[in-house]
Design a protein around this motif. Structure first.
Motif, PDB file in Angstrom:
ATOM      1  N   THR A   1     -36.410  29.656  75.324  1.00  0.00           N
ATOM      2  CA  THR A   1     -35.167  29.857  76.044  1.00  0.00           C
ATOM      3  C   THR A   1     -34.291  28.643  75.783  1.00  0.00           C
ATOM      4  OG1 THR A   1     -36.280  31.160  77.743  1.00  0.00           O
ATOM      5  CG2 THR A   1     -34.138  30.215  78.328  1.00  0.00           C
ATOM      6  N   LEU A   2     -33.143  28.874  75.131  1.00  0.00           N
ATOM      7  CA  LEU A   2     -32.260  27.796  74.705  1.00  0.00           C
ATOM      8  C   LEU A   2     -30.807  28.177  74.943  1.00  0.00           C
ATOM      9  CD1 LEU A   2     -33.841  27.344  71.146  1.00  0.00           C
ATOM     10  CD2 LEU A   2     -34.276  25.863  73.109  1.00  0.00           C
ATOM     11  N   THR A   3     -29.941  27.178  74.957  1.00  0.00           N
ATOM     12  CA  THR A   3     -28.515  27.462  74.883  1.00  0.00           C
ATOM     13  C   THR A   3     -28.190  27.754  73.422  1.00  0.00           C
ATOM     14  OG1 THR A   3     -27.862  25.181  74.449  1.00  0.00           O
ATOM     15  CG2 THR A   3     -28.035  25.847  76.782  1.00  0.00           C
ATOM     16  N   VAL A   4     -27.030  28.310  73.160  1.00  0.00           N
ATOM     17  CA  VAL A   4     -26.634  28.578  71.778  1.00  0.00           C
ATOM     18  C   VAL A   4     -26.542  27.264  71.006  1.00  0.00           C
ATOM     19  CG1 VAL A   4     -24.843  29.535  70.283  1.00  0.00           C
ATOM     20  CG2 VAL A   4     -25.442  30.702  72.412  1.00  0.00           C
ATOM     21  N   GLY A   5     -26.013  26.226  71.645  1.00  0.00           N
ATOM     22  CA  GLY A   5     -25.906  24.916  70.998  1.00  0.00           C
ATOM     23  C   GLY A   5     -27.261  24.352  70.609  1.00  0.00           C
ATOM     24  N   GLU A   6     -28.249  24.485  71.513  1.00  0.00           N
ATOM     25  CA  GLU A   6     -29.601  24.005  71.203  1.00  0.00           C
ATOM     26  C   GLU A   6     -30.205  24.798  70.045  1.00  0.00           C
ATOM     27  OE1 GLU A   6     -31.041  22.489  75.636  1.00  0.00           O
ATOM     28  OE2 GLU A   6     -31.308  24.581  75.060  1.00  0.00           O
ATOM     29  N   ALA A   7     -29.961  26.101  70.016  1.00  0.00           N
ATOM     30  CA  ALA A   7     -30.493  26.933  68.941  1.00  0.00           C
ATOM     31  C   ALA A   7     -29.882  26.541  67.600  1.00  0.00           C
ATOM     32  CB  ALA A   7     -30.236  28.410  69.236  1.00  0.00           C
ATOM     33  N   VAL A   8     -28.569  26.296  67.572  1.00  0.00           N
ATOM     34  CA  VAL A   8     -27.899  25.878  66.337  1.00  0.00           C
ATOM     35  C   VAL A   8     -28.442  24.524  65.888  1.00  0.00           C
ATOM     36  CG1 VAL A   8     -25.679  25.137  65.372  1.00  0.00           C
ATOM     37  CG2 VAL A   8     -25.819  27.236  66.722  1.00  0.00           C
ATOM     38  N   MET A   9     -28.660  23.609  66.849  1.00  0.00           N
ATOM     39  CA  MET A   9     -29.208  22.297  66.520  1.00  0.00           C
ATOM     40  C   MET A   9     -30.583  22.429  65.869  1.00  0.00           C
ATOM     41  SD  MET A   9     -30.398  19.198  69.052  1.00  0.00           S
ATOM     42  CE  MET A   9     -31.747  20.200  69.656  1.00  0.00           C
ATOM     43  N   ARG A  10     -31.452  23.264  66.430  1.00  0.00           N
ATOM     44  CA  ARG A  10     -32.802  23.430  65.869  1.00  0.00           C
ATOM     45  C   ARG A  10     -32.767  24.111  64.509  1.00  0.00           C
ATOM     46  NH1 ARG A  10     -37.186  23.722  70.365  1.00  0.00           N
ATOM     47  NH2 ARG A  10     -36.186  22.495  71.960  1.00  0.00           N
ATOM     48  N   LEU A  11     -31.865  25.065  64.340  1.00  0.00           N
ATOM     49  CA  LEU A  11     -31.702  25.715  63.042  1.00  0.00           C
ATOM     50  C   LEU A  11     -31.309  24.677  61.988  1.00  0.00           C
ATOM     51  CD1 LEU A  11     -31.312  28.756  61.758  1.00  0.00           C
ATOM     52  CD2 LEU A  11     -28.916  28.102  61.874  1.00  0.00           C
TER      53      LEU A  11
ATOM     54  N   ALA B   1     -28.027  31.566  78.941  1.00  0.00           N
ATOM     55  CA  ALA B   1     -26.879  32.041  79.728  1.00  0.00           C
ATOM     56  C   ALA B   1     -27.074  33.462  80.247  1.00  0.00           C
ATOM     57  CB  ALA B   1     -25.600  31.962  78.898  1.00  0.00           C
ATOM     58  N   ASN B   2     -27.697  34.345  79.435  1.00  0.00           N
ATOM     59  CA  ASN B   2     -27.788  35.742  79.869  1.00  0.00           C
ATOM     60  C   ASN B   2     -29.199  36.328  79.827  1.00  0.00           C
ATOM     61  OD1 ASN B   2     -28.260  36.343  77.121  1.00  0.00           O
ATOM     62  ND2 ASN B   2     -26.094  36.764  76.746  1.00  0.00           N
ATOM     63  N   GLY B   3     -30.187  35.561  79.361  1.00  0.00           N
ATOM     64  CA  GLY B   3     -31.573  36.031  79.353  1.00  0.00           C
ATOM     65  C   GLY B   3     -31.904  37.011  78.233  1.00  0.00           C
ATOM     66  N   LEU B   4     -30.938  37.320  77.359  1.00  0.00           N
ATOM     67  CA  LEU B   4     -31.172  38.272  76.278  1.00  0.00           C
ATOM     68  C   LEU B   4     -31.642  37.567  75.015  1.00  0.00           C
ATOM     69  CD1 LEU B   4     -28.003  40.516  76.679  1.00  0.00           C
ATOM     70  CD2 LEU B   4     -30.325  41.011  77.457  1.00  0.00           C
ATOM     71  N   PHE B   5     -32.363  38.310  74.176  1.00  0.00           N
ATOM     72  CA  PHE B   5     -32.777  37.760  72.891  1.00  0.00           C
ATOM     73  C   PHE B   5     -31.557  37.685  71.975  1.00  0.00           C
ATOM     74  CE2 PHE B   5     -36.932  39.260  74.383  1.00  0.00           C
ATOM     75  CZ  PHE B   5     -37.654  38.082  74.211  1.00  0.00           C
ATOM     76  N   ASN B   6     -31.342  36.544  71.391  1.00  0.00           N
ATOM     77  CA  ASN B   6     -30.240  36.284  70.472  1.00  0.00           C
ATOM     78  C   ASN B   6     -30.814  35.728  69.182  1.00  0.00           C
ATOM     79  OD1 ASN B   6     -27.276  35.238  72.328  1.00  0.00           O
ATOM     80  ND2 ASN B   6     -28.705  36.842  72.820  1.00  0.00           N
ATOM     81  N   MET B   7     -29.977  35.649  68.154  1.00  0.00           N
ATOM     82  CA  MET B   7     -30.404  35.051  66.896  1.00  0.00           C
ATOM     83  C   MET B   7     -29.235  34.283  66.297  1.00  0.00           C
ATOM     84  SD  MET B   7     -32.012  36.781  63.464  1.00  0.00           S
ATOM     85  CE  MET B   7     -30.530  37.650  63.012  1.00  0.00           C
ATOM     86  N   VAL B   8     -29.537  33.104  65.758  1.00  0.00           N
ATOM     87  CA  VAL B   8     -28.584  32.378  64.934  1.00  0.00           C
ATOM     88  C   VAL B   8     -29.155  32.359  63.525  1.00  0.00           C
ATOM     89  CG1 VAL B   8     -27.496  30.986  66.741  1.00  0.00           C
ATOM     90  CG2 VAL B   8     -29.585  30.159  65.642  1.00  0.00           C
TER      91      VAL B   8
ATOM     92  N   ALA C   1     -33.087  31.314  59.841  1.00  0.00           N
ATOM     93  CA  ALA C   1     -32.735  32.062  61.059  1.00  0.00           C
ATOM     94  C   ALA C   1     -33.623  31.588  62.200  1.00  0.00           C
ATOM     95  CB  ALA C   1     -32.918  33.561  60.843  1.00  0.00           C
ATOM     96  N   LEU C   2     -33.156  31.788  63.431  1.00  0.00           N
ATOM     97  CA  LEU C   2     -33.919  31.409  64.611  1.00  0.00           C
ATOM     98  C   LEU C   2     -33.631  32.389  65.736  1.00  0.00           C
ATOM     99  CD1 LEU C   2     -35.698  29.249  66.124  1.00  0.00           C
ATOM    100  CD2 LEU C   2     -33.536  28.228  66.847  1.00  0.00           C
TER     101      LEU C   2
END
Length: 198
Positions: A144-154, A168-175, A161-162
């Motif tokens: 569970t991450l913010t979009v910013g944290e996900a982009v940082m890890r990517l 923010a919304n509890g849904l599965f997202n992908m960057v 992809a990650l």
């Protein structure tokens, strides 16, 4: 304190001088931006007339930074890869520091199944529609991450992809990394409304 670092070679001998240089340089580069890196690996491999240096450093809980570079000399290849890693750490220093001080209980993960699917040659149409051949299955954590944290890890991990659960919304997202070099973000919540015409 020096991190636990493994330096190895594939089709190339790694001497004590190169091993010592790698340990000192990588310790210094990582310590400049992040205290207490856990462990890391540096692998040198020969590709035709060039040497490739691959760096992977575990800088925090579930945070991995990776980089690589090639050159005709192993020292030059390592320095270039180390420089790439340091630039990423510098770019994300504030986020890493904020992440490091966040209480562990806030870092949530969902258990998921990860599969490796064999790529098969094109088959005649009459055999299409069969399930692909799964050659490996393992469990993985979807964090569970913010979009910013996900982009940082990517970016830090040089991942293509990650998948993550959006804080923010509890849904599965992908960057994911787009062919144009930018980063794409898939968020089902912001998709077309139900019943919208396509």
């Amino acid at each position: 304190m020096a991190m636990n670092l493994t330096v190895s070679g594939k089709q190339i001998d790694i001497g004590d001088a190169l091993r010592g240089h790698v340990q000192r340089s990588l310790d210094a580069a990582v310590a400049k931006y992040f205290d207490g890196a856990l462990d890391g690996t540096v692998t040198f491999s020969r590709h035709a007339h060039e040497i490739r240096s691959d760096i992977s450093v575990h800088v925090g809980r579930n945070i991995m930074i990776q980089s690589h570079a090639t050159a005709s000399d192993p020292y030059v290849a390592f320095e270039a890869a180390c420089d790439h890693a340091a630039k990423r750490l510098r770019r994300h220093k504030r986020r890493l520091r904020d992440h490091n001080v966040r209480p562990v209980r806030e870092i949530e993960a969902t258990l998921a199944r990860q599969s490796v699917i064999a790529i098969e040659a094109e088959e005649p149409e009459e055999t299409s529609g069969h399930d692909p051949l799964v050659i490996a299955e393992m469990q993985t954590n979807v964090q569970t991450l913010t979009v910013g944290e996900a982009v940082m890890r990517l970016d830090l991990g040089q991942l293509p992809a990650l998948m993550f659960r959006n804080r923010a919304n509890g849904l599965f997202n992908m960057v994911y990394r787009r062919p144009d070099g930018n980063i794409g973000w898939v968020d089902p919540q912001n998709g077309p409304a139900s019943g919208a015409s396509s």
